[in-house]
Design an enzyme around this catalytic site. Sequence first.
Site, PDB file in Angstrom:
ATOM      1  N   LYS A  96      71.685  60.679 -22.991  1.00  0.00           N
ATOM      2  CA  LYS A  96      72.269  60.248 -24.256  1.00  0.00           C
ATOM      3  C   LYS A  96      72.472  61.503 -25.090  1.00  0.00           C
ATOM      4  CE  LYS A  96      71.551  58.154 -28.588  1.00  0.00           C
ATOM      5  NZ  LYS A  96      70.546  57.771 -29.569  1.00  0.00           N
ATOM      6  N   GLY A 157      68.543  55.314 -38.728  1.00  0.00           N
ATOM      7  CA  GLY A 157      67.377  54.986 -39.538  1.00  0.00           C
ATOM      8  C   GLY A 157      67.662  54.296 -40.855  1.00  0.00           C
ATOM      9  N   ALA A 184      72.458  53.056 -33.374  1.00  0.00           N
ATOM     10  CA  ALA A 184      71.978  53.553 -34.668  1.00  0.00           C
ATOM     11  C   ALA A 184      72.455  52.718 -35.859  1.00  0.00           C
ATOM     12  CB  ALA A 184      72.392  54.997 -34.906  1.00  0.00           C
TER      13      ALA A 184
END
Lengths: 256, 326
Positions: A96, A157, A184
């Site tokens: 990744k 996040g 994400a």
Amino acid sequence: MPTFYGTEVTSRLMLGTAQYPSPAILADAFRLSGAGIATVSVRREAGGDQAGQDFWALIRDLGVAVLPNTAGCYSVREAITTAQMARELFDTNWIKLEVIGHADTLQPDPFGLIEAAAQLAGDGFEVFPYCTEDLVLCERLVEVGCKVLMPWGAPIGTGLGLNNIYGLRSLRAHFPDIPLVVDAGLGLPSQAAHAMELGYDAVLLNTAVAKAGDPAAMAQAFGLAVEAGALAARADPMDARDMAAPSTPVFGKAML
Amino acid sequence: MSGPFTIIGGGVCGLAMAAELSSRSAQVTVIDLKSAPGDHACSWWAGGMLAPDCEGVSAEPEIVSQGRKAARWWESQGGTVHHEGTLVVALSRDQSDLATFARRAPTATSLSKTQIADQEPHLAERYSKALFLADEGHLDPRATLTALHARLKQRGVRFGTDIAGRVIDCRGLAARDTLTDLRGVKGEMLVVRCPDITLSRPVRLLHPRFPLYIVPRGDGVFMLGATQIETGERTRATLRSAMELMYAAYALHPAFGEAELLEIGVDARPAFPDNQPRIRRIGDVIYANGLFRHGFLLAPALAQMTADLVLNGKIPEVWYEDHRER
């Protein structure tokens, strides 16, 4: 189930392995969610002499496919070195690829990403690029050899969910045959379900689970949501409309 | 039965064990790599916060309940515990983290700017909201270990090299040779001197990437901690880690920008997969280990339960594994 570089995975949910209260809770999260792929960072954990072996052994013990990542890399060279190390450590060509372009938003560096992806693909890697939802960037990534795309939902996040539905939908329409993974920014299972309803093949998340009060329960919720969303996508959902459409016929009223 | 016992390892776990056993009149020998507490033990680098409520935000309930015993125990062994509580703050853009923390730490009270000014005047300049955990305390790990070592010697605990009697293994990460599920979690810390700012209690800065705690050591000296990296490496503090700690301290209060850098420390904490400690019996040896980031918080409870086990045959209420039964 989605197939990445010829390997069919067991689940549409991919989980990161950072920030959990403990490896035991991490293992519970995988068990209860049925997640099929674990991403793992190696940049800092390798230490001077690959001293992260103990933690990596715990990841291998999860019994799921391991997708090493280049999290925390800010340059092409750093990302490539990390990818090479990861290949040796985990005996996989999967990587990744993260090339971070901005320290505050952790936004991908699209230019560095293409350069690194081209080099890694040329070196036999099977690249999962963490990218933005920019169509042209994604086309270039495919041109240099990426057979999976991982556009962000929102910055890493943040838990903001799918910031650009239009962009994500447009990617799906342009790349009908390339596995697409929202990577994400997800904070809630409903957002993961939404990604699936858009026709995405999988989602990857970490913070939303690891930082929940009960990570294992939240992982389970994401597992259920991803299945629900995928099932809905296959069931050919109705299109939204402006006018009410009664499910029981109504007689004696004017129908416009 | 009162021994003799041989404790291997003279870090916080081994010394707490020696203190508990010797205070119950057992005959104790401690075997350590060196003749006095020092940087060969990872507890030398600890923050020394006795903060069960803060830890409870992400740690298991047992760690909270067992950790509540720590302050009184250290005082009973002659240690100095500062009962000033803990202050928790977040930068303006991370206020959601403060809300989450408040929800998960039921004993936390919210402080206004005026109330912050009463506690930590220097922080009131920058923060209008904080959380306060009144029942927490802190100690100075190095002073505590050094004083306890001296006290144990006075009490007749021997520091030697010969094993006599029952062995209690408190070697921390070194016991990995036997405890195969033990792993290291690397931590890096800084010690700085910053006369421009005064803090009376540990302050935690919530941050999504660079969480920080600062523990005042007196005389303008502060301990800044700590990274938490999944590797057993015990050396090699990195520039990135130091930078993150410094960045967070500077963000907490710019006065730290002028701080003098005294020390950069690094070691690895011993931890089991659930990050909770264990009292494990293998053959005739008792292993007390896996204190992770809770050395000073949990060593007292671990020592008390181990002493109850070896002296009175009482099975510990938590964290006990008897591998002879397998």
